[in-house]
Write an enzyme that holds these catalytic residues in place. Structure first.
Site, PDB file in Angstrom:
ATOM      1  N   SER A 147       0.724  -0.911  -0.515  1.00 48.52           N
ATOM      2  CA  SER A 147      -0.089  -0.152  -0.406  1.00 48.52           C
ATOM      3  C   SER A 147       1.148   1.459   0.214  1.00 48.52           C
ATOM      4  O   SER A 147       2.152   1.342   0.468  1.00 48.52           O
ATOM      5  CB  SER A 147      -1.005  -0.026   1.832  1.00 48.52           C
ATOM      6  OG  SER A 147      -1.344   1.441   1.749  1.00 48.52           O
ATOM      7  N   TYR A 160      -2.526  -1.115  10.029  1.00 50.89           N
ATOM      8  CA  TYR A 160      -2.662  -1.416   9.078  1.00 50.89           C
ATOM      9  C   TYR A 160      -1.915  -0.704   8.284  1.00 50.89           C
ATOM     10  O   TYR A 160      -0.629  -1.452   7.739  1.00 50.89           O
ATOM     11  CB  TYR A 160      -3.975  -1.055   7.795  1.00 50.89           C
ATOM     12  CG  TYR A 160      -4.117  -1.321   6.498  1.00 50.89           C
ATOM     13  CD1 TYR A 160      -3.937  -2.437   6.136  1.00 50.89           C
ATOM     14  CD2 TYR A 160      -3.632   0.498   5.451  1.00 50.89           C
ATOM     15  CE1 TYR A 160      -3.668  -2.083   4.941  1.00 50.89           C
ATOM     16  CE2 TYR A 160      -3.481   0.007   4.382  1.00 50.89           C
ATOM     17  CZ  TYR A 160      -4.451  -1.547   4.200  1.00 50.89           C
ATOM     18  OH  TYR A 160      -3.363  -1.794   2.478  1.00 50.89           O
TER      19      TYR A 160
END
Length: 254
Positions: A147, A160
């Site tokens: 990400s 996350y």
């Protein structure tokens, strides 16, 4: 190779969103695709049917990667699915895409949340590779989906972000570990992509504009934007690329 000569790919979290786009792209490139999913039978069936409708080959594999036996269950299902296709259970491409990504700041994350995130986002990819080394053919490919939050501070999803930082490090070490077998290992890092995960935010003009504002192109990404990068990394043309972090955020926060 399968009985028909097709290369094989396993894509985790492939029933929807980015994973579905990757599965569809690899199928168009001639791979027999194992479409892994956690619980949504209907979505997985839709993905497989969409691939077959385009003339591709695919089958679904259900496994809960948060469970202790999730990795074993996935490979058991993979072997059964390959046998049903008349193929040996070898693997040419493994795409570690499945992940949980709840938005939560540091004061909102519980220990249970933290453990679940690391179980699915970090532990599962690690042991999927470890257990899959005997199936992965020399000259194969491992693609880990990370990400853009590992490049940009994003405290709104701090736990996350930590899991994806671990994935980036895993890619780097694994690339050197597997280079002797001609296996490349790379990370693809999406930015905001139009998926179910951010659908509530995109439902308002203000929310959609917020997501679009991140990219230099002024739009939110599409699953195909990520899938096409993975398609390259899964191909023979990427043979000299390994251990890399490929930013596929649409120039977010340049």
């Amino acid at each position: 190779m399968t009985a028909s000569g097709a290369r094989t790919a396993l894509v985790t979290g492939a029933s929807r969103g980015i994973g579905r786009g990757i599965a569809q792209r690899l199928a168009r490139d001639g791979f027999l695709v194992a479409v892994h999913y956690g619980s949504n039978d209907a979505a997985a069936k839709e993905t497989v049917e969409s691939i077959i409708a385009e003339g591709g080959q695919a089958f679904a594999v259900r496994a809960d990667l948060a469970a202790g036996d999730g990795v074993a269950a996935l490979y058991e299902g993979f072997g059964e699915g390959m046998a049903a296709q008349g193929a040996e259970p070898g693997l040419d491409v493994l795409v570690n895409n499945a992940a949980l990504g709840p938005t939560a700041r540091i004061d909102e994350v519980t220990e249970a949340d933290f453990d679940l995130l690391f179980a699915v986002n970090v532990k599962a990819p690690f042991f999927l590779v470890q257990r899959g080394l005997g199936l992965l053919r020399d000259g194969g490919r491992v693609v880990n989906i990370s990400s853009g939050v590992t490049r940009m501070a994003f405290p709104e999803a701090i736990a996350y972000s930590m899991t994806k930082g671990a994935v980036d490090t895993f890619t780097l070490a694994l690339a050197k570990e597997l280079a002797g077998r001609g296996i490349t290992v790379n990370t693809v890092a999406p930015g905001f992509v139009e998926t179910d995960m951010n659908a509530p935010l995109r439902s308002t003009p203000e929310g959609a504009a917020f997501l679009e504002s991140f990219s230099a192109f002024g739009r939110i990404g599409q699953p195909a934007d990520i899938a096409d990068v993975v398609g390259f990394l899964a191909s023979e043309e990427s043979r000299w690329v390994t251990g890399q972090y490929i930013d596929a955020t649409g120039g977010s926060r340049l």
